[in-house]
Every structure is written in C-alpha cells, then in structure tokens.
Scaffold this active site. Sequence first.
Site, PDB file in Angstrom:
ATOM      1  N   SER A   1       0.820  -1.208   0.000  1.00 14.62           N
ATOM      2  CA  SER A   1       0.000   0.000   0.000  1.00 14.62           C
ATOM      3  C   SER A   1       0.851   1.254   0.000  1.00 14.62           C
ATOM      4  O   SER A   1       0.335   2.349  -0.156  1.00 14.62           O
ATOM      5  CB  SER A   1      -0.893   0.004   1.235  1.00 14.62           C
ATOM      6  OG  SER A   1      -0.080  -0.080   2.384  1.00 14.62           O
TER       7      SER A   1
ATOM      8  N   HIS B   1      -3.298  -3.502  -5.170  1.00 15.80           N
ATOM      9  CA  HIS B   1      -3.488  -3.280  -3.737  1.00 15.80           C
ATOM     10  C   HIS B   1      -4.921  -3.590  -3.309  1.00 15.80           C
ATOM     11  O   HIS B   1      -5.851  -2.901  -3.721  1.00 15.80           O
ATOM     12  CB  HIS B   1      -3.116  -1.821  -3.406  1.00 15.80           C
ATOM     13  CG  HIS B   1      -3.334  -1.479  -1.975  1.00 15.80           C
ATOM     14  ND1 HIS B   1      -3.855  -0.279  -1.559  1.00 15.80           N
ATOM     15  CD2 HIS B   1      -3.100  -2.193  -0.841  1.00 15.80           C
ATOM     16  CE1 HIS B   1      -3.928  -0.269  -0.237  1.00 15.80           C
ATOM     17  NE2 HIS B   1      -3.487  -1.420   0.218  1.00 15.80           N
TER      18      HIS B   1
ATOM     19  N   GLU C   1      -6.698  -1.199  -5.860  1.00 13.62           N
ATOM     20  CA  GLU C   1      -5.975  -0.119  -6.542  1.00 13.62           C
ATOM     21  C   GLU C   1      -4.906  -0.743  -7.442  1.00 13.62           C
ATOM     22  O   GLU C   1      -4.023  -1.461  -6.952  1.00 13.62           O
ATOM     23  CB  GLU C   1      -5.331   0.819  -5.512  1.00 13.62           C
ATOM     24  CG  GLU C   1      -6.353   1.642  -4.732  1.00 13.62           C
ATOM     25  CD  GLU C   1      -5.718   2.506  -3.643  1.00 13.62           C
ATOM     26  OE1 GLU C   1      -6.202   3.620  -3.417  1.00 13.62           O
ATOM     27  OE2 GLU C   1      -4.739   2.057  -3.015  1.00 13.62           O
TER      28      GLU C   1
ATOM     29  N   ASN D   1      -5.746   4.801   1.073  1.00 14.29           N
ATOM     30  CA  ASN D   1      -5.051   4.876   2.371  1.00 14.29           C
ATOM     31  C   ASN D   1      -4.742   6.308   2.777  1.00 14.29           C
ATOM     32  O   ASN D   1      -4.617   6.612   3.966  1.00 14.29           O
ATOM     33  CB  ASN D   1      -3.754   4.060   2.345  1.00 14.29           C
ATOM     34  CG  ASN D   1      -4.022   2.596   2.636  1.00 14.29           C
ATOM     35  OD1 ASN D   1      -5.170   2.174   2.731  1.00 14.29           O
ATOM     36  ND2 ASN D   1      -2.966   1.828   2.775  1.00 14.29           N
TER      37      ASN D   1
HETATM   38  N1  3HC Z   1     -12.809 -11.668   6.657  1.00 14.38           N
HETATM   39  C1  3HC Z   1     -13.632 -12.168   5.718  1.00 14.38           C
HETATM   40  N2  3HC Z   1     -14.932 -11.905   5.656  1.00 14.38           N
HETATM   41  C2  3HC Z   1     -15.434 -11.096   6.594  1.00 14.38           C
HETATM   42  C3  3HC Z   1     -14.641 -10.516   7.604  1.00 14.38           C
HETATM   43  C4  3HC Z   1     -13.267 -10.851   7.614  1.00 14.38           C
HETATM   44  N3  3HC Z   1     -12.417 -10.349   8.509  1.00 14.38           N
HETATM   45  N4  3HC Z   1     -15.432  -9.752   8.384  1.00 14.38           N
HETATM   46  C5  3HC Z   1     -16.675  -9.842   7.870  1.00 14.38           C
HETATM   47  N5  3HC Z   1     -16.664 -10.638   6.799  1.00 14.38           N
HETATM   48  C6  3HC Z   1     -17.799 -10.956   5.952  1.00 14.38           C
HETATM   49  C7  3HC Z   1     -18.867 -11.683   6.752  1.00 14.38           C
HETATM   50  O1  3HC Z   1     -18.629 -13.074   6.768  1.00 14.38           O
HETATM   51  C8  3HC Z   1     -20.122 -11.315   5.982  1.00 14.38           C
HETATM   52  O2  3HC Z   1     -20.213 -12.151   4.850  1.00 14.38           O
HETATM   53  P1  3HC Z   1     -21.643 -12.650   4.326  1.00 14.38           P
HETATM   54  O3  3HC Z   1     -22.298 -11.424   3.758  1.00 14.38           O
HETATM   55  O4  3HC Z   1     -21.312 -13.676   3.292  1.00 14.38           O
HETATM   56  O5  3HC Z   1     -22.366 -13.199   5.502  1.00 14.38           O
HETATM   57  C9  3HC Z   1     -19.826  -9.888   5.475  1.00 14.38           C
HETATM   58  O6  3HC Z   1     -18.397  -9.737   5.505  1.00 14.38           O
HETATM   59  C10 3HC Z   1     -20.444  -8.827   6.354  1.00 14.38           C
HETATM   60  O7  3HC Z   1     -20.016  -9.074   7.673  1.00 14.38           O
HETATM   61  P2  3HC Z   1     -20.851  -8.715   8.977  1.00 14.38           P
HETATM   62  O8  3HC Z   1     -22.300  -8.670   8.623  1.00 14.38           O
HETATM   63  O9  3HC Z   1     -20.447  -9.642  10.074  1.00 14.38           O
HETATM   64  O10 3HC Z   1     -20.295  -7.330   9.444  1.00 14.38           O
HETATM   65  P3  3HC Z   1     -20.350  -5.936   8.745  1.00 14.38           P
HETATM   66  O11 3HC Z   1     -21.539  -5.767   7.865  1.00 14.38           O
HETATM   67  O12 3HC Z   1     -20.084  -4.984   9.834  1.00 14.38           O
HETATM   68  O13 3HC Z   1     -19.069  -5.947   7.755  1.00 14.38           O
HETATM   69  C11 3HC Z   1     -16.821  -5.345   7.401  1.00 14.38           C
HETATM   70  C12 3HC Z   1     -17.790  -6.192   8.230  1.00 14.38           C
HETATM   71  C13 3HC Z   1     -16.928  -5.751   5.928  1.00 14.38           C
HETATM   72  C14 3HC Z   1     -15.423  -5.626   7.899  1.00 14.38           C
HETATM   73  C15 3HC Z   1     -17.235  -3.843   7.561  1.00 14.38           C
HETATM   74  O14 3HC Z   1     -17.253  -3.518   8.936  1.00 14.38           O
HETATM   75  C16 3HC Z   1     -16.309  -2.892   6.856  1.00 14.38           C
HETATM   76  O15 3HC Z   1     -16.447  -2.630   5.666  1.00 14.38           O
HETATM   77  N6  3HC Z   1     -15.362  -2.309   7.605  1.00 14.38           N
HETATM   78  C17 3HC Z   1     -14.400  -1.347   7.056  1.00 14.38           C
HETATM   79  C18 3HC Z   1     -13.249  -2.113   6.466  1.00 14.38           C
HETATM   80  C19 3HC Z   1     -12.244  -1.200   5.812  1.00 14.38           C
HETATM   81  O16 3HC Z   1     -12.362   0.013   5.800  1.00 14.38           O
HETATM   82  N7  3HC Z   1     -11.218  -1.820   5.236  1.00 14.38           N
HETATM   83  C20 3HC Z   1     -10.129  -1.087   4.624  1.00 14.38           C
HETATM   84  C21 3HC Z   1      -8.981  -1.114   5.538  1.00 14.38           C
HETATM   85  S1  3HC Z   1      -7.602  -0.270   4.842  1.00 14.38           S
HETATM   86  C22 3HC Z   1      -6.701  -1.474   4.123  1.00 14.38           C
HETATM   87  O17 3HC Z   1      -6.984  -2.627   4.176  1.00 14.38           O
HETATM   88  C23 3HC Z   1      -5.509  -1.008   3.346  1.00 14.38           C
HETATM   89  C24 3HC Z   1      -4.233  -1.670   3.804  1.00 14.38           C
HETATM   90  O18 3HC Z   1      -3.242  -1.251   2.922  1.00 14.38           O
HETATM   91  C25 3HC Z   1      -3.854  -1.281   5.180  1.00 14.38           C
END
Ligand code: 3HC
Length: 292
Positions: free
Chosen positions: A120, A141, A153, A192
């Site tokens: 990233s 990414h 990305e 990011n």
């Molecule tokens: N791994 C895999 N699948 C996951 C998961 C995980 N850690 N957490 C949740 N899920 C899946 C669930 O199994 C569910 O799947 P389904 O629809 O088939 O049942 C689906 O995601 C929705 O989960 P939940 O209903 O339990 O929970 P939420 O609706 O709250 O969604 C989330 C969870 C998708 C993690 C949501 O909270 C979210 O979008 N959070 C923000 C994540 C974010 O911003 N990520 C970017 C981070 S920055 C990054 O990664 C960049 C790097 O360079 C650092």
Amino acid sequence: MHINNILVVGSGAMGSQIGLAASLAGYATTIHDIAAEPLAAAREQIASRLDSSVAKGRLSRPDADAALARLSFTTSLEEGAAGADLVIEAATERLDVKRAIFAALDAAAPPHAILATNSSTLGSSKVAGSTSRPGKVCNMHFFNPALVMKCVEVVRHPGTSQETVDTVMELARRLGKAPVLINHEIPGFVANRLMGAIRDEALRLYAEGIATFEDIDTAAKTALGHPMGPFELMDLVGLDVSYLIRHATFAETGDPADLPHPALTEMYERGDYGRKTGKGWYRYGEAATAVK
Ligand code: 3HC
C-alpha cells in the site's frame, strides 16, 4: 494476456484472503509462505471460511470443495512460481524483503508472468529494478478483509506496460472487485491517504483527551456512516501493519509528520497488534480466531 495460474506470496490476513478470492473465481492458486506453520493456519482459516459460507447458504458444498481443491500451499517460492502466470506479493511491508522476493520471483517465474505487489506504500518501481521485466511489474493493492472489500488499486509505475495494466484490471474484475487505476505512484495511493487523514485526526483527538477512542469510533459510525470507527479499523488492519506503513512512508517522504503517532508506537512495542493478537484498542476473543 490470459491468466490460469496465480501465486500469492505471503499467507497472512491479506495473502490468504487474496488466495481464496482467486480460487473462488476459478483460478488454480498457490499460496506461499516461508514457514509451514502460518501456511497450515491459513489453510485452516480458509477451510472454515468456506464452511461458514456453505452454512450461510452463500456457496454450495461442491463449489466450496472445488475452491479448496484449486488451492495449494508451499514453502518453496521456486515451486510456487514455476507455473505462475501472475504473482501477487503480499509479504511484510519492508522494502529489503520485497526486493529479495522480486529477484527470486524473476528467476523462478516464466518470462511472461506478471509480478504484482499488494503493497500500500511502496510503489512497484521500488521492486521493478530487482527484475528483468519491469514492464510486467505493478501494484495490485487489496483492502482488508480482502474477500469482502470491493476496491483494488492498480498502480502503474512509469515503466509498467499497458498490457500489464489491462490484464491486472481485468483480473481484479474477474475476482469480483471494482478496480481503480492510479496513474502515478504516491505513498498510500488514494484510499489509504483518505483513511490516514481520518486516522491521524482521530489519534490527535484521543491524545488530547477530547473524547475517548470508543466515542470517536461511535461518531465516525453514527455521524459519518462509516462501517467501522478509525480505532476499530486500526485493530482490523493490524497496528503492526499501520506502524510499518508509517515508517515506510517516512522513509519515502522524510516528513516527520509521517512517523507513527506515539500512541501507535507504544502499542506496537507492547505487541498489541489488534485482532490478530487479541488486543489492540479493543480486546477480542480467542487470538487465533480474532480475524472474525
Ligand atoms: N474476513 C472475511 N470476511 C469477513 C470478515 C473478515 N475479517 N469480516 C466480515 N466478513 C464478511 C462476513 O462473513 C459477511 O459475509 P456474508 O455477507 O457472506 O455473511 C460480510 O463480511 C459482512 O459481515 P458482517 O455482517 O459480520 O459485518 P459488517 O456488515 O459490519 O461488515 C466489514 C464487516 C466488511 C469488515 C465492515 O465492517 C467494513 O467494511 N469495515 C471497514 C473495512 C475497511 O475500511 N477496510 C479497509 C482497511 S484499509 C486497508 O486494508 C488497506 C491496507 O493497505 C492497510
């Protein structure tokens, strides 16, 4: 260019889910790690994730079994790279490590293979020079959790060929993602940088005692509609990852403002990395199942 076989380097939270996304999309996928233990843990997590998709009725049992059967796991980079059409490197966010991996991949992968990095922070021009095929090198990414988040990305460096860009964009679409093209390397790319601006402000508000981190998270969710607050997100991404990204960014920019916030450094030094260790800003259940 047609892709059949994919190698993912690194079996951590990102690598294992990228590998699973590729196998679910029908690609013969190999996941590599340097040690057998993380590979076994990744295989177990993948199998239980497939089981839970079947239990939720999102996937049929034969499709889950087929996805698992398309996956192989290896501690030999050479073996994994030998038949790969495309490699996605998702190893630790350290330039020296990535350079060594890209040199080894260049030696072991077929000449037509594309070598992408999930980094990233580090633009692929930093590793392209370790290969004899800079035109076939770019960033791809993904976002955590990689199985769920739609954004990928695709970042070109000045020497990335158009064919490489087109192939990687098309692959991302076939994985069910919505790729965005970044035309110039810049640390943090786009998403990011947006996330970092919010996280840094959240850390400042917390450090100045303006509000608790829990209330800052609540405000982000209830006022801005974010699915997670910035502190919950740090725990999900991994405080170790955030810490290393800040240092890698500082190494790029030399701007002291890019160094990790003292609160982040303190937690990193304590080994509190978030969900993966069971404790970060919040406490989680069993460490081994912390990644939900
Ligand atoms: N791994 C895999 N699948 C996951 C998961 C995980 N850690 N957490 C949740 N899920 C899946 C669930 O199994 C569910 O799947 P389904 O629809 O088939 O049942 C689906 O995601 C929705 O989960 P939940 O209903 O339990 O929970 P939420 O609706 O709250 O969604 C989330 C969870 C998708 C993690 C949501 O909270 C979210 O979008 N959070 C923000 C994540 C974010 O911003 N990520 C970017 C981070 S920055 C990054 O990664 C960049 C790097 O360079 C650092």
